[in-house]
Design a protein around this motif. Structure first.
Motif, PDB file in Angstrom:
ATOM      1  N   ARG A 160       0.888  -1.183   0.069  1.00 32.90           N
ATOM      2  CA  ARG A 160      -0.081   0.040  -0.121  1.00 32.90           C
ATOM      3  C   ARG A 160       0.839   1.206   0.072  1.00 32.90           C
ATOM      4  NH1 ARG A 160      -4.918  -0.110   3.999  1.00 32.90           N
ATOM      5  NH2 ARG A 160      -5.206  -2.010   2.749  1.00 32.90           N
ATOM      6  N   GLU A 161       0.618   2.132  -0.782  1.00 33.49           N
ATOM      7  CA  GLU A 161       1.458   3.235  -0.908  1.00 33.49           C
ATOM      8  C   GLU A 161       0.526   4.456  -0.631  1.00 33.49           C
ATOM      9  OE1 GLU A 161       2.939   4.299  -4.819  1.00 33.49           O
ATOM     10  OE2 GLU A 161       0.952   4.343  -5.817  1.00 33.49           O
ATOM     11  N   GLY A 162       1.272   5.523  -0.187  1.00 34.83           N
ATOM     12  CA  GLY A 162       0.654   6.740   0.202  1.00 34.83           C
ATOM     13  C   GLY A 162       0.644   7.641  -0.942  1.00 34.83           C
TER      14      GLY A 162
ATOM     15  N   ALA B 221      -7.376   7.011   5.480  1.00 35.74           N
ATOM     16  CA  ALA B 221      -6.728   6.764   6.886  1.00 35.74           C
ATOM     17  C   ALA B 221      -6.580   8.091   7.642  1.00 35.74           C
ATOM     18  CB  ALA B 221      -5.377   6.164   6.462  1.00 35.74           C
ATOM     19  N   ALA B 222      -6.756   7.863   8.862  1.00 36.03           N
ATOM     20  CA  ALA B 222      -6.574   8.822   9.847  1.00 36.03           C
ATOM     21  C   ALA B 222      -5.176   8.706  10.636  1.00 36.03           C
ATOM     22  CB  ALA B 222      -7.887   8.770  11.005  1.00 36.03           C
ATOM     23  N   ARG B 223      -4.549  10.046  10.832  1.00 38.65           N
ATOM     24  CA  ARG B 223      -3.414   9.891  11.495  1.00 38.65           C
ATOM     25  C   ARG B 223      -3.781  10.369  12.893  1.00 38.65           C
ATOM     26  NH1 ARG B 223       2.187  10.599  11.426  1.00 38.65           N
ATOM     27  NH2 ARG B 223       3.060  12.507  11.991  1.00 38.65           N
TER      28      ARG B 223
ATOM     29  N   PRO C  54       2.947  13.702   7.966  1.00 39.12           N
ATOM     30  CA  PRO C  54       4.470  13.306   8.400  1.00 39.12           C
ATOM     31  C   PRO C  54       5.305  14.276   7.650  1.00 39.12           C
ATOM     32  CG  PRO C  54       2.998  11.418   7.734  1.00 39.12           C
ATOM     33  CD  PRO C  54       2.224  12.552   7.253  1.00 39.12           C
ATOM     34  N   ARG C  55       6.544  14.179   8.443  1.00 39.25           N
ATOM     35  CA  ARG C  55       7.638  15.316   7.772  1.00 39.25           C
ATOM     36  C   ARG C  55       8.187  14.677   6.531  1.00 39.25           C
ATOM     37  NH1 ARG C  55      11.071  17.187  13.001  1.00 39.25           N
ATOM     38  NH2 ARG C  55       9.529  18.200  14.240  1.00 39.25           N
TER      39      ARG C  55
ATOM     40  N   LYS D   6       3.526   7.474   5.045  1.00 38.74           N
ATOM     41  CA  LYS D   6       3.751   5.932   5.136  1.00 38.74           C
ATOM     42  C   LYS D   6       2.390   5.449   5.808  1.00 38.74           C
ATOM     43  CE  LYS D   6       8.783   6.176   4.886  1.00 38.74           C
ATOM     44  NZ  LYS D   6      10.121   6.107   5.814  1.00 38.74           N
ATOM     45  N   VAL D   7       2.362   3.998   5.625  1.00 36.15           N
ATOM     46  CA  VAL D   7       1.212   3.367   6.324  1.00 36.15           C
ATOM     47  C   VAL D   7       1.325   3.251   7.696  1.00 36.15           C
ATOM     48  CG1 VAL D   7       0.313   1.169   6.680  1.00 36.15           C
ATOM     49  CG2 VAL D   7       0.663   1.719   4.300  1.00 36.15           C
ATOM     50  N   ALA D   8       2.844   3.073   8.029  1.00 30.56           N
ATOM     51  CA  ALA D   8       2.889   3.034   9.660  1.00 30.56           C
ATOM     52  C   ALA D   8       2.699   4.443  10.367  1.00 30.56           C
ATOM     53  CB  ALA D   8       4.510   2.954   9.904  1.00 30.56           C
TER      54      ALA D   8
END
Length: 127
Positions: free
Chosen positions: A45-47, A97-99, A105-106, A110-112
């Motif tokens: 899966r890619e952002g 997706a929710a973060r 992210p800086r 990424k999925v993580a």
């Protein structure tokens, strides 16, 4: 219960456009950055894109820059991905997706870095 539901996928010809929507429920959308990802069978899966909680910050994967636009409406608890000039290589299942932070992210999407996911919506670009 936190829930993300994507919609708006479908079959489109190369060069066409689609608008994906993500409906959020069970949490206060205002506090969280949101992202879009995509996945094809056999690949990771890619952002694709990310938007900060206040819409001030956005990020895009290089291959979609200038073609895709992410936006959100916190009052309606919705996140959108406007996709233009679609190419066959954009074919994938797209996920919202929710973060757990209010900023993107800086370095990379990424999925993580994201903790809650929708079920996905299929986008097929083909003539």
């Amino acid at each position: 219960q936190l829930q993300l539901v994507e919609s708006g996928g479908g079959l489109v010809q190369p060069g066409g456009s689609l608008r994906l929507s993500c409906a959020a429920s069970g949490f206060t959308l205002d506090y969280f950055a949101m992202g879009w990802f995509r996945q094809v069978p056999g690949k990771e899966r890619e952002g694709v894109s990310c938007i900060s909680s206040d819409s001030e910050g956005t990020m895009y994967e290089d291959s979609v820059k200038g073609r895709f636009t992410i936006s959100r409406d916190n009052a309606k608890k919705m996140v959108y991905l406007e996709m233009n000039s679609l190419k066959p290589e954009d074919t994938a299942v797209y996920y919202c997706a929710a973060r757990g932070f209010d900023t993107c992210p800086r370095d990379a999407i990424k999925v993580a870095f994201f903790g809650a996911w929708g079920q996905g919506t299929q986008v097929t670009v083909s003539s």
